[in-house]
Design an enzyme around this catalytic site. Structure first.
Site, PDB file in Angstrom:
ATOM      1  CE  LYS A   1      44.418  46.680  41.596  1.00 31.86           C
ATOM      2  NZ  LYS A   1      44.947  46.329  42.932  1.00 31.86           N
TER       3      LYS A   1
ATOM      4  CE1 TYR B   1      42.553  49.546  43.075  1.00 34.99           C
ATOM      5  CE2 TYR B   1      43.983  49.949  44.950  1.00 34.99           C
ATOM      6  CZ  TYR B   1      43.079  49.156  44.294  1.00 34.99           C
ATOM      7  OH  TYR B   1      42.691  47.962  44.846  1.00 34.99           O
TER       8      TYR B   1
ATOM      9  CB  VAL C   1      47.098  45.277  39.097  1.00 35.56           C
ATOM     10  CG1 VAL C   1      47.700  45.235  40.502  1.00 35.56           C
ATOM     11  CG2 VAL C   1      47.880  46.234  38.207  1.00 35.56           C
TER      12      VAL C   1
ATOM     13  CB  THR D   1      46.657  42.442  47.815  1.00 34.97           C
ATOM     14  OG1 THR D   1      45.468  42.493  47.041  1.00 34.97           O
ATOM     15  CG2 THR D   1      46.986  40.995  48.132  1.00 34.97           C
TER      16      THR D   1
END
Length: 316
Positions: free
Chosen positions: A182, A154, A222, A66
């Site tokens: 994540k 991640y 998150v 993002t």
């Protein structure tokens, strides 16, 4: 930041004797504000970070998907960490995205983020080259060995092309600095397998999974959507912690239309979040190419979903 039970302790949990989530519970995958000319807007980043923390974010994840990390320079990434740290002080944790498809470059970014003042590192699976599991494990271990900060792995195979398989995750959990994940794997069974066999703190990386993962033992989330409704998403966890499971479910359901428009409408989250933030008068600026801004119709739909959520929240 001290490590306890294999996790970096920052925020107490309600359950007695439990390990604290390493970076807090409610983390925002913060956008990276740019100026209209396309440069890094550090003042805007500081104002947005302060706003998000004031609205209930325990932590901020910078330079993730993002945050448009593929289009920001190494220097910009470090500048962003320093500016946000100055703005939020010790009120929130800062997790810096440092993952690349190059192990050597990832280590360089990890060391730079530590020097800039980050509390932790977000390390995505190397993308495009699609390394096998033994190479993937070696990559994460090399970064963890080189860095002095705790790592959040991640797992987002839809973007990287490579899954961090549960067995690989279980082995990596033995590293003292690999403390969190994540999770964008969309493998609920695999996630529960790792939760049952490790002390890794799982964070929902997909907003529609916030409550579902939290209910089976995740540490929090998150969230991209938290850029625009930080308090409303935190309320989902707060209600669950208070034992109001029906209220928590209702709050998650209430956020679903906005989550769907922001994350599953064919537009990247960076695009939808920046479009809404701009309409709300908060720092955002343009996206960098190859991303393109949302069209007027899409923005109007996003704003309508946002207003419906906020209105419902105010009435309840």
């Amino acid at each position: 930041m001290e490590l306890h039970c294999g996790r970096a302790e920052t925020t107490p949990m309600t359950s007695p004797g439990a390990c604290a989530p390493p970076f807090g519970r409610s983390l925002c995958a913060m956008i990276t504000p740019f100026t209209e000319a396309g440069g890094l807007d550090l003042d805007g980043a500081q104002r947005l970070a302060d706003h998000l923390v004031s609205e209930g974010c325990d932590g901020l994840v910078l330079s993730g998907t993002t945050g448009e990390s593929p289009t920001t320079t190494d220097a910009e990434k470090s500048e962003l960490v320093r500016a946000v740290r100055e703005a939020v002080g010790e009120r929130a944790s800062i997790v810096a995205g440092v993952g690349t498809f190059d192990t050597r470059h990832t280590v360089e970014l990890a060391l730079a983020a530590e020097k800039a003042g980050a509390d932790g590192l977000l390390v995505v699976s190397p993308y495009y080259s699609r390394p096998p599991q033994d190479a993937l494990e070696a990559h994460f271990r090399e970064v963890a060995d080189a860095a002095g900060l705790p790592l959040m792995l991640y797992d987002i195979p839809g973007r990287t092309g490579t899954r961090i398989e549960p067995d690989t995750m279980i082995r990596l959990a033995g590293h003292p600095r690999i403390v969190a994940v994540k999770d964008c794997s969309y493998d609920f069974l695999g996630t529960q397998k790792v939760l049952a066999r490790t002390e890794l703190a799982y964070y929902a990386g997909c907003d529609e999974h916030i409550l579902a993962l939290y209910a089976v033992g995740a540490a929090g989330y998150v969230s991209t959507v938290a850029n625009v409704v930080p308090a409303q998403l935190r309320a989902v966890l707060d209600a669950f912690e208070a034992g109001d499971t029906l209220v928590s479910a209702r709050l998650q359901q209430r956020a679903t239309p906005l989550i769907e428009l922001m994350m599953a409408s064919g537009l990247p989250g960076a695009v939808t979040a920046k479009a809404l933030l701009t309409r709300l008068g908060l720092p955002a600026g343009p996206v960098r190419p190859p991303l393109r801004p949302a069209g007027r119709e899409a923005v109007d739909g996003l704003l309508a979903a946002y207003e419906a959520l906020v209105t419902a929240d105010q009435r309840s």
